[in-house]
Design a protein around this motif. Structure first.
Motif, PDB file in Angstrom:
ATOM      1  N   ALA A  93       0.835  -1.205   0.000  1.00  0.00           N
ATOM      2  CA  ALA A  93       0.000   0.000   0.000  1.00  0.00           C
ATOM      3  C   ALA A  93       0.871   1.257   0.000  1.00  0.00           C
ATOM      4  N   TYR A  94       1.946   1.228   0.796  1.00  0.00           N
ATOM      5  CA  TYR A  94       2.799   2.415   0.873  1.00  0.00           C
ATOM      6  C   TYR A  94       3.564   2.678  -0.405  1.00  0.00           C
ATOM      7  N   GLU A  97       5.481  -4.061  13.115  1.00  0.00           N
ATOM      8  CA  GLU A  97       5.770  -2.918  13.973  1.00  0.00           C
ATOM      9  C   GLU A  97       7.088  -2.249  13.559  1.00  0.00           C
ATOM     10  N   LEU A  98       8.073  -3.067  13.217  1.00  0.00           N
ATOM     11  CA  LEU A  98       9.369  -2.528  12.776  1.00  0.00           C
ATOM     12  C   LEU A  98       9.199  -1.694  11.510  1.00  0.00           C
ATOM     13  N   THR A 124       7.378   5.490   9.520  1.00  0.00           N
ATOM     14  CA  THR A 124       7.036   6.702  10.255  1.00  0.00           C
ATOM     15  C   THR A 124       8.266   7.592  10.421  1.00  0.00           C
ATOM     16  N   TRP A 125       9.375   6.968  10.808  1.00  0.00           N
ATOM     17  CA  TRP A 125      10.602   7.731  11.005  1.00  0.00           C
ATOM     18  C   TRP A 125      11.038   8.407   9.717  1.00  0.00           C
ATOM     19  N   TYR A 126      10.966   7.644   8.621  1.00  0.00           N
ATOM     20  CA  TYR A 126      11.382   8.179   7.328  1.00  0.00           C
ATOM     21  C   TYR A 126      10.491   9.347   6.922  1.00  0.00           C
ATOM     22  N   ALA A 159      -0.329   4.097  10.566  1.00  0.00           N
ATOM     23  CA  ALA A 159      -1.224   3.437  11.512  1.00  0.00           C
ATOM     24  C   ALA A 159      -2.385   2.753  10.794  1.00  0.00           C
ATOM     25  N   ILE A 160      -2.758   3.259   9.598  1.00  0.00           N
ATOM     26  CA  ILE A 160      -3.885   2.674   8.875  1.00  0.00           C
ATOM     27  C   ILE A 160      -3.470   1.400   8.146  1.00  0.00           C
TER      28      ILE A 160
END
Lengths: 318, 289
Positions: free
Chosen positions: A68-69, A119-120, A126-128, A225-226
């Motif tokens: 999805a990303y 989770e990783l 998220t960090w990126y 999160a989605i």
């Protein structure tokens, strides 16, 4: 052979009816079918690897989210087919990294690795996004109607079932059955354990990644999160287990009733959803360890019905 | 700065060591891969939070409630849910798959219950939130207490398992589950006890964590993950290994959070895990099998 042709005819007919569904259904029904097909494919892909090797993968949503990303990140840069290709390659790369480091070892390392993988990946994305691109969410604007997503998913689901059917009848399938029965014997027969498992895991993961990629345009707005919601991994697992993960049709047939049940539960008991899911899951592990079809078959056999040869199924690894 | 970081790292590491000891007992002796372990931890953290915010009970006192509750609850879970699976299983591997699946379901049940009661918000409370001067740098008193608590509990458990007859019997089951009954050890009872003991350690760890960290109803997965990684790093069933691996992990995580980025701590943990899998799959301190 007559029976074979008959099964093929039914398969083709079902596919044709399903392909025509968008012309008869309104938006809600089509949305429901898209979700259903997504889970049919996810559960079948899960069964393709975990059902046949006995290695429980808890990382379905990690691959799903990567797909999805990838679409969210590339939908304005590349043409759609290329976006799907890149998504599949990303899933393949992740699968190879996980598989190469864990599949040589005992199954439990694989489980642990996949348990935290989603989770990783979520934290890394998220960090990126925060540190490099400076945003958290992304928008997907694509010229795809729900019926296009539906047809793509239908093709993917059919392809998954077809590939699984082919593999079960190939040398690879035979090798898998030996591995599932006894890894030591398999190794002595000259089967390359690690490579066989890795190939299957990569294949299953690419399919899962593609499900995520194809469904992505449905969201319009995407954030970690989605798309990395652990419920996806969980549902996939329950569905495959209910139907019987080592069977060709098991996961798909497990997905249909459970998807509808989950839809109903999430609409009527949104707060107690995960409690009910968990209890149902435990009940399935207890009552139907090999799936509802194996249970029915066993039941028919012990009832002293007609004597028929039950095909040897790949049991969960001893 | 560096001293504070190292002490904070040791605090976190001490907590991880405590958590991992419980898990290594559950997995090493009771042979249950418990994926709902982190949920037990978070449930205890919520218990400490509720007792503190409604009745003003100090977390150190809530330990007296949490530990027996964790023991009893885990004993019950083992008896009701896991023992039938143990009875049914034909071998180690099939029990592993069954226990992974069953506790994966349990994870969602416990998490769901906590979500119903507390919602998805981040929770924290203040307790002993003042600085103590160590080697010229200030360390929060609650963290220091957490470290001492982790060391006392972990050390006590270590002595219990290595210096008492009862502990020796438990370790015998861990080493040779088939042979232990031959010398008169009730392996079934030992497993049940080990699982309950592991649960009690998890709840202790949860209370300790609640003293200095924020948590949510859904953060159990991360704690399970880290505890599992510490168990693998230290070697399954190896208490001293779990202790040192826990401290190491806490240090690395705090150093990464301070000097690189707080968003990359889990990545650092996974990196170490990957390295150990490739280099020494039997654990940093385990013997090659």
């Amino acid at each position: 052979m007559m029976k074979g042709a008959f099964v093929w005819a039914i398969f083709a007919l079902t596919l044709a009816v399903l392909a025509a569904a968008p012309f008869f259904l309104e938006a809600y029904g089509l949305g429901l079918l898209i979700g259903l097909l997504g889970y049919v494919t996810l559960a079948s892909a899960w069964g393709l690897f975990s059902g046949r090797t006995g290695y429980v993968s808890l990382a379905t949503v990690a691959f799903f989210g990567v797909g999805a990303y990838a679409v969210a990140a590339l939908n304005e840069v590349l043409p759609y087919p290329l976006v799907l290709l890149v998504a599949a390659l990303a899933g393949l790369g992740l699968a190879l990294a996980v598989g190469l480091s864990t599949l040589r070892l005992a199954g439990v390392y694989f489980v642990i690795f996949t348990f935290g993988l989603a989770e990783l990946v979520r934290q890394l994305v998220t960090w990126y996004e925060i540190n490099v691109t400076g945003t958290l969410g992304r928008y997907i604007f694509m010229d795809l109607g729900p019926e296009h997503i539906y047809w793509q998913l239908l093709a993917l689901a059919a392809a998954t079932l077809f590939i699984t059917w082919r593999i079960d009848r190939s040398r690879l399938g035979l090798a898998l059955r030996v591995i599932a029965d006894d890894e030591v014997v398999a190794a002595h027969l000259g089967i390359d354990l690690a490579r066989t498992k890795l190939a299957l895991f990569a294949l299953s993961s690419v399919i899962v990644t593609l499900v995520g990629a194809i469904q992505a345009p449905r969201w319009t707005y995407i954030e970690p999160a989605i798309v990395f919601n652990p419920t996806v991994s969980f549902l996939t697992l329950v569905m495959a287990l209910l139907g019987g993960a080592s069977r060709l049709w098991g996961p798909a047939l497990g997905a249909v009733p459970l998807f509808l049940l989950f839809e109903w539960l999430s609409a009527n008991f949104p707060n107690h959803y995960s409690i009910l899911l968990g209890l149902l899951f435990i009940a399935i592990v207890f009552a139907l360890p090999k799936g509802v079809f194996a249970f029915a078959e066993m039941h028919l056999k012990t009832r002293g019905g007609e004597k028929r040869i039950v095909p040897v199924e790949a049991e969960s690894k001893p | 700065m560096l001293v504070t970081t190292i002490i904070n790292g040791l605090v976190l590491g001490g907590t991880y060591a405590l958590l991992a000891m419980g898990l290594t007992i559950q997995y090493g002796i009771a042979r249950i891969m418990n994926l709902a372990y982190g949920e037990t931890i978070i449930a205890a953290a919520f218990l400490a939070f509720v007792l503190n915010s409604t009745l003003g009970v100090a977390p150190l006192v809530s330990l007296l409630v949490a530990a027996p509750a964790g023991f009893a609850l885990s004993y019950l879970i083992y008896g009701l849910m896991l023992h039938p699976l143990v009875k049914r299983s034909k071998g180690r591997a099939s029990l592993e798959v069954d226990s992974i699946l069953a506790t994966f379901g349990l994870l969602f049940v416990i998490q769901g219950v906590m979500l119903v009661f507390f919602g998805g918000n981040y929770i924290s409370y203040t307790y002993m939130n003042f600085g103590i001067d160590i080697l010229g740098s200030s360390v929060a008193a609650n963290r220091l207490t957490a470290l001492i608590l982790a060391l006392v509990l972990g050390g006590g458990l270590y002595l219990l398992l290595t210096r008492t007859l009862w502990g020796t019997a438990l370790r015998a089951v861990s080493v040779a589950p088939q042979s232990a009954p031959l010398v008169g050890i009730d392996a079934d009872r030992a497993a049940r006890f080990a699982f309950a003991l592991g649960g009690a350690l998890a709840t202790c760890g949860g209370v300790v964590i609640s003293m200095y960290q924020t948590f949510t109803a859904s953060s159990g997965v991360i704690f399970t993950m880290k505890a599992l990684i510490v168990v693998i790093l230290g070697g399954v069933g190896n208490l001293a290994g779990a202790l040192s691996a826990g401290l190491l992990l806490g240090l690395v995580e705090t150093l990464v959070a301070t000097y690189v980025s707080p968003g990359l701590t889990l990545a650092a943990v996974y990196f170490i895990f990957l390295g150990v899998l490739l280099w020494r799959p039997s654990g940093l301190f385990g013997r090659a099998r």
